[in-house]
Design a protein around this motif. Structure first.
Motif, PDB file in Angstrom:
ATOM      1  N   LEU A  58      15.190  38.244  51.681  1.00  0.00           N
ATOM      2  CA  LEU A  58      16.596  37.950  51.411  1.00  0.00           C
ATOM      3  C   LEU A  58      16.932  38.155  49.940  1.00  0.00           C
ATOM      4  O   LEU A  58      17.998  38.679  49.607  1.00  0.00           O
ATOM      5  N   MET A  59      16.027  37.749  49.067  1.00  0.00           N
ATOM      6  CA  MET A  59      16.265  37.943  47.630  1.00  0.00           C
ATOM      7  C   MET A  59      16.323  39.429  47.270  1.00  0.00           C
ATOM      8  O   MET A  59      17.168  39.853  46.477  1.00  0.00           O
ATOM      9  N   GLN A  77      28.641  44.039  46.219  1.00  0.00           N
ATOM     10  CA  GLN A  77      29.170  42.864  46.923  1.00  0.00           C
ATOM     11  C   GLN A  77      28.535  41.592  46.360  1.00  0.00           C
ATOM     12  O   GLN A  77      27.666  40.979  46.988  1.00  0.00           O
ATOM     13  N   PRO A  78      28.964  41.194  45.170  1.00  0.00           N
ATOM     14  CA  PRO A  78      28.318  40.049  44.519  1.00  0.00           C
ATOM     15  C   PRO A  78      28.421  38.745  45.299  1.00  0.00           C
ATOM     16  O   PRO A  78      27.490  37.931  45.278  1.00  0.00           O
ATOM     17  N   SER A  79      29.520  38.512  46.007  1.00  0.00           N
ATOM     18  CA  SER A  79      29.634  37.252  46.751  1.00  0.00           C
ATOM     19  C   SER A  79      28.663  37.230  47.938  1.00  0.00           C
ATOM     20  O   SER A  79      28.093  36.182  48.260  1.00  0.00           O
ATOM     21  N   LEU A 105      23.310  35.436  50.214  1.00  0.00           N
ATOM     22  CA  LEU A 105      21.925  35.729  50.589  1.00  0.00           C
ATOM     23  C   LEU A 105      20.945  34.911  49.753  1.00  0.00           C
ATOM     24  O   LEU A 105      19.962  34.374  50.276  1.00  0.00           O
ATOM     25  N   ARG A 106      21.237  34.791  48.466  1.00  0.00           N
ATOM     26  CA  ARG A 106      20.365  33.989  47.601  1.00  0.00           C
ATOM     27  C   ARG A 106      20.393  32.515  48.004  1.00  0.00           C
ATOM     28  O   ARG A 106      19.364  31.833  47.993  1.00  0.00           O
ATOM     29  N   ALA A 107      21.578  32.032  48.365  1.00  0.00           N
ATOM     30  CA  ALA A 107      21.689  30.634  48.804  1.00  0.00           C
ATOM     31  C   ALA A 107      20.901  30.416  50.094  1.00  0.00           C
ATOM     32  O   ALA A 107      20.229  29.382  50.249  1.00  0.00           O
ATOM     33  N   ALA A 141      16.182  28.132  52.729  1.00  0.00           N
ATOM     34  CA  ALA A 141      15.048  28.317  53.641  1.00  0.00           C
ATOM     35  C   ALA A 141      13.753  27.809  53.021  1.00  0.00           C
ATOM     36  O   ALA A 141      12.893  27.292  53.724  1.00  0.00           O
ATOM     37  N   THR A 142      13.608  27.939  51.723  1.00  0.00           N
ATOM     38  CA  THR A 142      12.380  27.489  51.072  1.00  0.00           C
ATOM     39  C   THR A 142      12.338  25.981  50.883  1.00  0.00           C
ATOM     40  O   THR A 142      11.274  25.408  50.689  1.00  0.00           O
TER      41      THR A 142
END
Length: 74
Positions: free
Chosen positions: A46-47, A57-59, A64-66, A71-72
């Motif tokens: 995902l990262m 598409q920064p948002s 995806l980062r969130a 998940a971790t």
């Protein structure tokens, strides 16, 4: 229609059915044999995907980062 004609048609139908069922069964067999990625692997993917979307598409990249961070934590 005599018996020979019927047997030939039945053979062709069975060959067709065998061909139609072989490919989906092979696909399912391969799909089920692939192990699911673990959470760290999925988060890393995902990262990496977020990095590829950052410039256009920064948002979406932030989403995806969130998701990877969430998940971790679990």
């Amino acid at each position: 229609m005599n018996t020979t004609t019927f047997e030939l048609r039945a053979l062709r139908v069975s060959d067709l059915l065998a061909a139609l069922t072989h490919q989906p069964m092979q696909f399912l067999r391969e799909l089920l044999s692939v192990p699911a990625p673990t959470v760290p692997q999925s988060a890393q993917q995902l990262m990496e995907l977020a990095d590829s979307y950052e410039s256009t598409q920064p948002s979406y990249a932030a989403d995806l980062r969130a998701a990877a961070t969430a998940a971790t934590r679990h």
